[in-house]
Motif scaffolding. Structure first.
Motif, PDB file in Angstrom:
ATOM      1  N   GLY A 143       0.817  -1.204   0.000  1.00 39.29           N
ATOM      2  CA  GLY A 143       0.000   0.000   0.000  1.00 39.29           C
ATOM      3  C   GLY A 143       0.853   1.258   0.000  1.00 39.29           C
ATOM      4  O   GLY A 143       2.073   1.207   0.218  1.00 39.29           O
ATOM      5  N   SER A 144       0.221   2.397  -0.224  1.00 38.91           N
ATOM      6  CA  SER A 144       0.951   3.670  -0.242  1.00 38.91           C
ATOM      7  C   SER A 144       1.566   3.984   1.114  1.00 38.91           C
ATOM      8  O   SER A 144       2.520   4.755   1.203  1.00 38.91           O
ATOM      9  CB  SER A 144       0.024   4.808  -0.679  1.00 38.91           C
ATOM     10  OG  SER A 144      -1.067   4.906   0.215  1.00 38.91           O
ATOM     11  N   ASP A 145       1.040   3.360   2.174  1.00 41.90           N
ATOM     12  CA  ASP A 145       1.588   3.534   3.518  1.00 41.90           C
ATOM     13  C   ASP A 145       2.750   2.579   3.790  1.00 41.90           C
ATOM     14  O   ASP A 145       3.308   2.568   4.889  1.00 41.90           O
ATOM     15  CB  ASP A 145       0.501   3.348   4.570  1.00 41.90           C
ATOM     16  CG  ASP A 145      -0.147   1.974   4.521  1.00 41.90           C
ATOM     17  OD1 ASP A 145       0.234   1.138   3.656  1.00 41.90           O
ATOM     18  OD2 ASP A 145      -1.051   1.710   5.336  1.00 41.90           O
ATOM     19  N   GLY A 146       3.101   1.752   2.802  1.00 38.20           N
ATOM     20  CA  GLY A 146       4.213   0.819   2.951  1.00 38.20           C
ATOM     21  C   GLY A 146       3.832  -0.536   3.511  1.00 38.20           C
ATOM     22  O   GLY A 146       4.638  -1.459   3.516  1.00 38.20           O
ATOM     23  N   ARG A 147       2.602  -0.662   3.993  1.00 37.21           N
ATOM     24  CA  ARG A 147       2.150  -1.936   4.562  1.00 37.21           C
ATOM     25  C   ARG A 147       1.866  -2.936   3.454  1.00 37.21           C
ATOM     26  O   ARG A 147       1.498  -2.570   2.345  1.00 37.21           O
ATOM     27  CB  ARG A 147       0.906  -1.731   5.427  1.00 37.21           C
ATOM     28  CG  ARG A 147       1.193  -0.875   6.649  1.00 37.21           C
ATOM     29  CD  ARG A 147      -0.023  -0.681   7.512  1.00 37.21           C
ATOM     30  NE  ARG A 147      -0.536  -1.896   8.096  1.00 37.21           N
ATOM     31  CZ  ARG A 147      -0.056  -2.498   9.188  1.00 37.21           C
ATOM     32  NH1 ARG A 147       0.992  -2.008   9.796  1.00 37.21           N
ATOM     33  NH2 ARG A 147      -0.626  -3.585   9.657  1.00 37.21           N
ATOM     34  N   LEU A 148       2.002  -4.213   3.792  1.00 38.50           N
ATOM     35  CA  LEU A 148       1.670  -5.282   2.867  1.00 38.50           C
ATOM     36  C   LEU A 148       0.200  -5.654   3.016  1.00 38.50           C
ATOM     37  O   LEU A 148      -0.295  -5.794   4.131  1.00 38.50           O
ATOM     38  CB  LEU A 148       2.515  -6.528   3.155  1.00 38.50           C
ATOM     39  CG  LEU A 148       4.015  -6.397   3.010  1.00 38.50           C
ATOM     40  CD1 LEU A 148       4.701  -7.703   3.421  1.00 38.50           C
ATOM     41  CD2 LEU A 148       4.396  -6.009   1.592  1.00 38.50           C
TER      42      LEU A 148
END
Length: 143
Positions: free
Chosen positions: A128-133
């Protein structure tokens, strides 16, 4: 292999390790065998993870309202039994650990992982754009 593919394969390895681990024998009765990778299931799982990451939601239901079973059927996959795990986390190890720390002997993510009725799996991962998978694991028994 791209980073996403490596994470998807790592997820498969973690799941298959848990399925045959002696400490889970009381739940599996030794009947859970390693799952076979299914590229078609992975395509469906990856599309769901990508959609969740793109639109910023977290649900088994797709944005259009389709269930996991609906998505597999729409992809032309004929199945006998289907289950799905989803996670939003930093690592695949974190996701597997969270799933396996759920209550034993209940219909939950852990149950999907250890269920001997499933024989195939597809894993799809998107960042995601937040870096989470965003991780989707689609389990199935095919005819």
């Amino acid at each position: 292999m791209e980073a996403r593919g490596l994470l998807e394969k790592q997820t498969l390895e973690l799941i298959n390790h848990d399925r045959i681990a002696p400490e889970h024998f009381d739940e599996t009765k030794g009947r859970a065998q390693p799952l076979s990778w299914d590229a078609r299931l992975s395509e469906v799982a990856r599309a769901h993870s990508e959609e969740m990451a793109r639109f910023g939601y977290f649900s088994h239901q797709a944005a259009g309202g389709q269930s996991p079973a609906d998505r597999l059927s729409a992809a032309g996959i004929i199945w006998v039994r289907v289950g799905e795990n989803i996670a939003s986390c930093e690592t695949v190890v974190e996701a597997e650990s969270a799933f396996m720390h759920e209550p034993r002997f209940e219909h939950n993510h852990r149950w999907n992982i250890l269920n001997p009725d499933y024989t195939r799996i597809g894993v799809g991962i998107a960042r995601g754009s937040d870096g989470r998978l965003y991780i989707t694991e689609d389990f199935a028994r095919l005819p």
